[in-house]
Design a protein around this motif. Sequence first.
Motif, PDB file in Angstrom:
ATOM      1  N   GLN A   1       0.832  -1.201   0.000  1.00 30.88           N
ATOM      2  CA  GLN A   1       0.000   0.000   0.000  1.00 30.88           C
ATOM      3  C   GLN A   1       0.868   1.252   0.000  1.00 30.88           C
ATOM      4  O   GLN A   1       1.971   1.246   0.556  1.00 30.88           O
TER       5      GLN A   1
ATOM      6  N   CYS B   1      -1.856   5.535 -10.768  1.00 31.58           N
ATOM      7  CA  CYS B   1      -0.549   4.893 -10.864  1.00 31.58           C
ATOM      8  C   CYS B   1       0.497   5.835 -10.280  1.00 31.58           C
ATOM      9  O   CYS B   1       0.515   7.026 -10.608  1.00 31.58           O
TER      10      CYS B   1
ATOM     11  N   LEU C   1       3.776   1.852  -9.857  1.00 36.76           N
ATOM     12  CA  LEU C   1       2.920   1.082  -8.974  1.00 36.76           C
ATOM     13  C   LEU C   1       1.461   1.325  -9.353  1.00 36.76           C
ATOM     14  O   LEU C   1       0.946   2.437  -9.174  1.00 36.76           O
TER      15      LEU C   1
ATOM     16  N   CYS D   1      -2.350   1.195  -8.743  1.00 38.25           N
ATOM     17  CA  CYS D   1      -3.055   1.242  -7.460  1.00 38.25           C
ATOM     18  C   CYS D   1      -4.565   1.338  -7.604  1.00 38.25           C
ATOM     19  O   CYS D   1      -5.072   2.056  -8.458  1.00 38.25           O
TER      20      CYS D   1
ATOM     21  N   GLY E   1      -3.838   3.979  -1.367  1.00 39.64           N
ATOM     22  CA  GLY E   1      -4.034   3.033  -2.453  1.00 39.64           C
ATOM     23  C   GLY E   1      -3.425   1.683  -2.181  1.00 39.64           C
ATOM     24  O   GLY E   1      -2.377   1.572  -1.525  1.00 39.64           O
ATOM     25  N   GLU E   2      -4.080   0.641  -2.679  1.00 41.86           N
ATOM     26  CA  GLU E   2      -3.520  -0.714  -2.652  1.00 41.86           C
ATOM     27  C   GLU E   2      -2.834  -0.980  -3.985  1.00 41.86           C
ATOM     28  O   GLU E   2      -3.419  -0.776  -5.049  1.00 41.86           O
ATOM     29  N   VAL E   3      -1.587  -1.433  -3.935  1.00 37.87           N
ATOM     30  CA  VAL E   3      -0.821  -1.701  -5.150  1.00 37.87           C
ATOM     31  C   VAL E   3      -1.276  -3.034  -5.738  1.00 37.87           C
ATOM     32  O   VAL E   3      -1.188  -4.078  -5.081  1.00 37.87           O
ATOM     33  N   THR E   4      -1.751  -2.992  -6.979  1.00 41.20           N
ATOM     34  CA  THR E   4      -2.271  -4.193  -7.640  1.00 41.20           C
ATOM     35  C   THR E   4      -1.333  -4.727  -8.721  1.00 41.20           C
ATOM     36  O   THR E   4      -1.522  -5.834  -9.214  1.00 41.20           O
TER      37      THR E   4
END
Length: 199
Positions: free
Chosen positions: A53, A82, A133, A135, A153-156
């Motif tokens: 995150q 991003c 990243l 996100c 944000g959660e990094v996907t």
Amino acid sequence: MFYRTSDGHPLAHNPFNSIVAPRPIGWISTRSEMGDNLAPYSFFNAVAYTPPQVIFSSTGVKPDRDGTKDSVSQLREAGVFCANLVTYALKDQMNASCANYPAGTDEFAECGIEKAECETIDCPRVAAAPASLECRVVQVIKLLGEGNYLVHGEVTGIHIADDCLKDGLYAPPDRLVRLGNRGDYAAVSETFEMLRPKL
């Protein structure tokens, strides 16, 4: 010296930005119905490993964005963004993209920055970034003060440039960081290793 922050400071420039430094730059790209946007934020960092995150803060307002800036307005609409990292080689393009362009301006095109598509989200990224990243927006938190927002944000998905991988480690040529004052930056290229003690 000492000053109460509520009273203001007696210096030529706010020292707070220089005291809490260096700070990595999150070059935030977004996409909405108005198009693509790219802007650098120095209140940016990673905050957790699992799931990975990041956070960044947007401060200030634009008259054409209803109490915030382009990035926050667009990621609220799209639910994704991003975070692109920056090296010394990208400093001029990064700096150009922080100009106060009208809403709907594509800074990629305006500043001659090559664009690539993300894989896990519908968003552009900086093709030349050492790492990007992707996100998903977890939350946007209103902070104290006008126009201050914290984006979580959660990094996907993670892109790493091939030339920034050495012996299985992320090793960019340098990391551009913000130091504060009017426009102080540094390119961090010298590193050393310290391992956590084992008890």
